[in-house]
Structures are given as structure tokens and as C-alpha cells.
Design an enzyme around this catalytic site. Structure first.
Site, PDB file in Angstrom:
ATOM      1  N   LYS A  14       0.833  -1.217   0.000  1.00  0.00           N
ATOM      2  CA  LYS A  14       0.000   0.000   0.000  1.00  0.00           C
ATOM      3  C   LYS A  14       0.860   1.257   0.000  1.00  0.00           C
ATOM      4  CE  LYS A  14      -2.300  -1.069   3.809  1.00  0.00           C
ATOM      5  NZ  LYS A  14      -1.766  -2.398   4.186  1.00  0.00           N
ATOM      6  N   ARG A  89      -9.566   0.867   8.980  1.00  0.00           N
ATOM      7  CA  ARG A  89      -9.274  -0.547   9.244  1.00  0.00           C
ATOM      8  C   ARG A  89     -10.394  -1.220  10.015  1.00  0.00           C
ATOM      9  NH1 ARG A  89      -3.166   0.252   8.918  1.00  0.00           N
ATOM     10  NH2 ARG A  89      -2.195  -1.707   9.450  1.00  0.00           N
ATOM     11  N   ARG A 123      11.605  -6.120   4.337  1.00  0.00           N
ATOM     12  CA  ARG A 123      11.489  -4.738   3.864  1.00  0.00           C
ATOM     13  C   ARG A 123      12.228  -3.734   4.752  1.00  0.00           C
ATOM     14  NH1 ARG A 123       5.093  -3.070   4.559  1.00  0.00           N
ATOM     15  NH2 ARG A 123       5.092  -3.063   6.820  1.00  0.00           N
ATOM     16  N   ARG A 157      11.341  -1.490  10.403  1.00  0.00           N
ATOM     17  CA  ARG A 157      10.326  -1.239  11.426  1.00  0.00           C
ATOM     18  C   ARG A 157      10.406  -2.264  12.549  1.00  0.00           C
ATOM     19  NH1 ARG A 157       4.698  -0.344   8.361  1.00  0.00           N
ATOM     20  NH2 ARG A 157       4.012  -1.458  10.211  1.00  0.00           N
ATOM     21  N   ARG A 168      -0.643  -9.126  13.264  1.00  0.00           N
ATOM     22  CA  ARG A 168      -1.207  -8.070  12.390  1.00  0.00           C
ATOM     23  C   ARG A 168      -2.120  -8.698  11.333  1.00  0.00           C
ATOM     24  NH1 ARG A 168       4.344  -5.486  10.906  1.00  0.00           N
ATOM     25  NH2 ARG A 168       3.228  -4.189   9.423  1.00  0.00           N
TER      26      ARG A 168
HETATM   27  P1  AMP Z   1       0.885   0.132   9.245  1.00  0.00           P
HETATM   28  O1  AMP Z   1       2.067   1.037   9.088  1.00  0.00           O
HETATM   29  O2  AMP Z   1      -0.286   0.575   8.423  1.00  0.00           O
HETATM   30  O3  AMP Z   1       1.225  -1.319   9.035  1.00  0.00           O
HETATM   31  O4  AMP Z   1       0.428   0.251  10.772  1.00  0.00           O
HETATM   32  C1  AMP Z   1       1.292  -0.108  11.828  1.00  0.00           C
HETATM   33  C2  AMP Z   1       0.489  -0.284  13.114  1.00  0.00           C
HETATM   34  O5  AMP Z   1      -0.153   0.960  13.443  1.00  0.00           O
HETATM   35  C3  AMP Z   1      -0.660  -1.295  13.013  1.00  0.00           C
HETATM   36  O6  AMP Z   1      -0.233  -2.624  13.271  1.00  0.00           O
HETATM   37  C4  AMP Z   1      -1.608  -0.771  14.100  1.00  0.00           C
HETATM   38  O7  AMP Z   1      -1.134  -1.102  15.388  1.00  0.00           O
HETATM   39  C5  AMP Z   1      -1.472   0.738  13.940  1.00  0.00           C
HETATM   40  N1  AMP Z   1      -2.440   1.308  12.962  1.00  0.00           N
HETATM   41  C6  AMP Z   1      -2.143   1.945  11.790  1.00  0.00           C
HETATM   42  N2  AMP Z   1      -3.257   2.365  11.184  1.00  0.00           N
HETATM   43  C7  AMP Z   1      -4.294   1.980  11.979  1.00  0.00           C
HETATM   44  C8  AMP Z   1      -5.697   2.112  11.876  1.00  0.00           C
HETATM   45  N3  AMP Z   1      -6.291   2.716  10.826  1.00  0.00           N
HETATM   46  N4  AMP Z   1      -6.457   1.598  12.878  1.00  0.00           N
HETATM   47  C9  AMP Z   1      -5.888   0.996  13.953  1.00  0.00           C
HETATM   48  N5  AMP Z   1      -4.560   0.834  14.102  1.00  0.00           N
HETATM   49  C10 AMP Z   1      -3.758   1.324  13.121  1.00  0.00           C
END
Ligand code: AMP
Length: 210
Positions: A14, A89, A123, A157, A168
Site C-alpha cells: 500500500k 481498518r 522490507r 520497522r 497483524r
Molecule cells: P501500518 O504502518 O499501516 O502497518 O500500521 C502499523 C500499526 O499501526 C498497526 O499494526 C496498528 O497497530 C497501527 N495502525 C495503523 N493504522 C491503523 C488504523 N487505521 N487503525 C488501527 N490501528 C492502526
């Protein structure tokens, strides 16, 4: 104001695609994951509240996320809409978003679970400009040097490890994937095969936006 949502499991690409589509649409990329990581790094109230959930691979509570988005849409660059990456989400987040901006397209980047761990664990990204790379699928041309900005500051990360990725993925299947039917019923849901070359995926996304 009309916005785009990029939807899909962790590691679907994404962020990579959002950066490319931003160039074509002019819509600013809004990644709630990036916003939360910045909040954690800066030690803000939001960051302190979110960190435990993120480290455990769980979703951060809706109220925190929705507040972040409500503030973000007040920025002047949001006037023509935004491109959301990793938001919404949950159904609650999608319902809140519907009260904030019209969503014209939801682009679902589909990648089978069996490919996700490999994709995420390899990554890394540029700490300076945020460009995303992968040890095997998309390495930098010169090892350790960002292709986009030339920085040598690369990072991985903390939550890109196998145990957290599995959590996740669970959160994605239980809480996020029901959104596919929700958006499909509105006739704005576009499925894209994300298990292909990056350029092919970008091409198909741009076609479905036309
Ligand atoms: P991402 O970078 O999108 O993979 O997000 C990393 C982490 O941030 C996720 O595993 C969640 O803990 C939190 N997170 C990011 N976006 C959301 C969202 N829209 N709703 C809830 N948690 C989020």
C-alpha cells in the site's frame, strides 16, 4: 473533496503504491501507521497511548485514529481530498470517514497470506524520504543508498518481525477484511492482484481510478 482508500493486508504494498499514485492524482498520502510512528517517536500523548498496541501487532483504538484523521483533514492540502493508506481498518473508522469526506474509490491490493511474512520481514525504508525497499523484491541499486534521495540512513520497522506480522494478519482478517463487503456494496471497491511486479500493479490501479 473526494478521497481514495488503499486497502489490503500488511505488506501488500500500500505504501509503495500510494507514493506512486500521489504523483498522478496529486492527492496527499495519509498513512495512519506513519502518523502513529511519528507520534511514538515524538513521545506525544497519542504516541504513548498507541505504542503498546502497535508493538503487539494489534489495532490502535478507533477513537485515537479518528481524532488523528479529523485533525489531518483540517490541513490546507486536504481540500481536494486525500489518499488514505492503512485507514480505515474497522467498520467504525469507515463510518466516521464517511462523515468527513466522500470516498470515490477503494483500491484493494490482494496478496495471499503465504506471501506476507516473506514480504514484510525483508522490507526496509529510507529514514530520510520514506522510500520503501525490499531485500529480494526491490533492493536499492547501490546497497545501503536510497535510490530516491541518496541518503544512506536505512531503517527497518520494529513491528516487521514474524511474530508481530502474524498478529497483524489476524487483526486484518478479523477486524479489517469485513470492510471489503461494506465498500463492495457501495460499488466503489476495486480488487487488484498485488502479487505481481510493482509497475504492473501501479498500471492497474491507475486504470481503475480513471
Ligand atoms: P501500518 O504502518 O499501516 O502497518 O500500521 C502499523 C500499526 O499501526 C498497526 O499494526 C496498528 O497497530 C497501527 N495502525 C495503523 N493504522 C491503523 C488504523 N487505521 N487503525 C488501527 N490501528 C492502526
Amino acid at each position: 473533496m473526494s478521497s481514495i482508500v488503499l486497502f489490503g493486508p500488511p505488506g501488500a504494498g500500500k505504501g509503495t503504491q500510494a507514493a506512486r499514485i500521489t504523483e498522478s492524482t496529486g492527492l496527499p498520502q495519509v498513512s495512519t501507521g506513519d502518523m502513529l510512528r511519528a507520534a511514538v517517536k515524538n513521545g506525544t500523548k497519542t504516541g504513548i497511548a498507541a505504542k503498546g498496541y502497535m508493538d503487539a501487532g494489534k489495532l490502535v483504538p478507533d477513537s485515537i485514529i479518528i481524532d488523528l484523521i479529523r485533525d489531518r483533514v483540517k490541513e490546507p492540502d486536504a481540500v481536494n481530498g486525500l489518499m488514505f493508506d492503512g485507514f480505515p481498518r474497522t467498520i467504525n473508522q469507515a463510518e466516521a470517514l464517511a462523515t468527513i469526506t466522500e470516498v470515490s474509490h477503494v483500491i484493494a491490493i490482494e496478496v495471499p497470506d503465504s506471501k506476507i511474512v516473506e514480504r514484510i520481514c525483508g522490507r526496509y525504508s529510507c529514514a530520510s524520504c520514506g522510500a520503501v525497499f525490499h531485500d529480494v523484491f526491490n533492493p536499492t541499486t547501490v546497497q545501503g543508498v536510497c535510490d530516491e534521495c541518496g541518503s544512506t540512513d536505512m531503517k527497518r520497522r520494529a513491528d516487521d518481525n514474524e511474530a508481530t506480522v502474524n498478529q497483524r494478519l489476524n487483526a486484518y482478517h478479523q477486524q479489517t477484511s469485513p470492510l471489503a463487503d461494506w465498500y463492495d456494496s457501495k460499488g466503489i471497491f476495486h480488487r487488484i492482484d498485488g502479487d505481481r511486479a510493482i509497475d504492473e500493479i501501479t498500471g492497474d490501479i491507475l486504470k481503475s481510478l480513471n
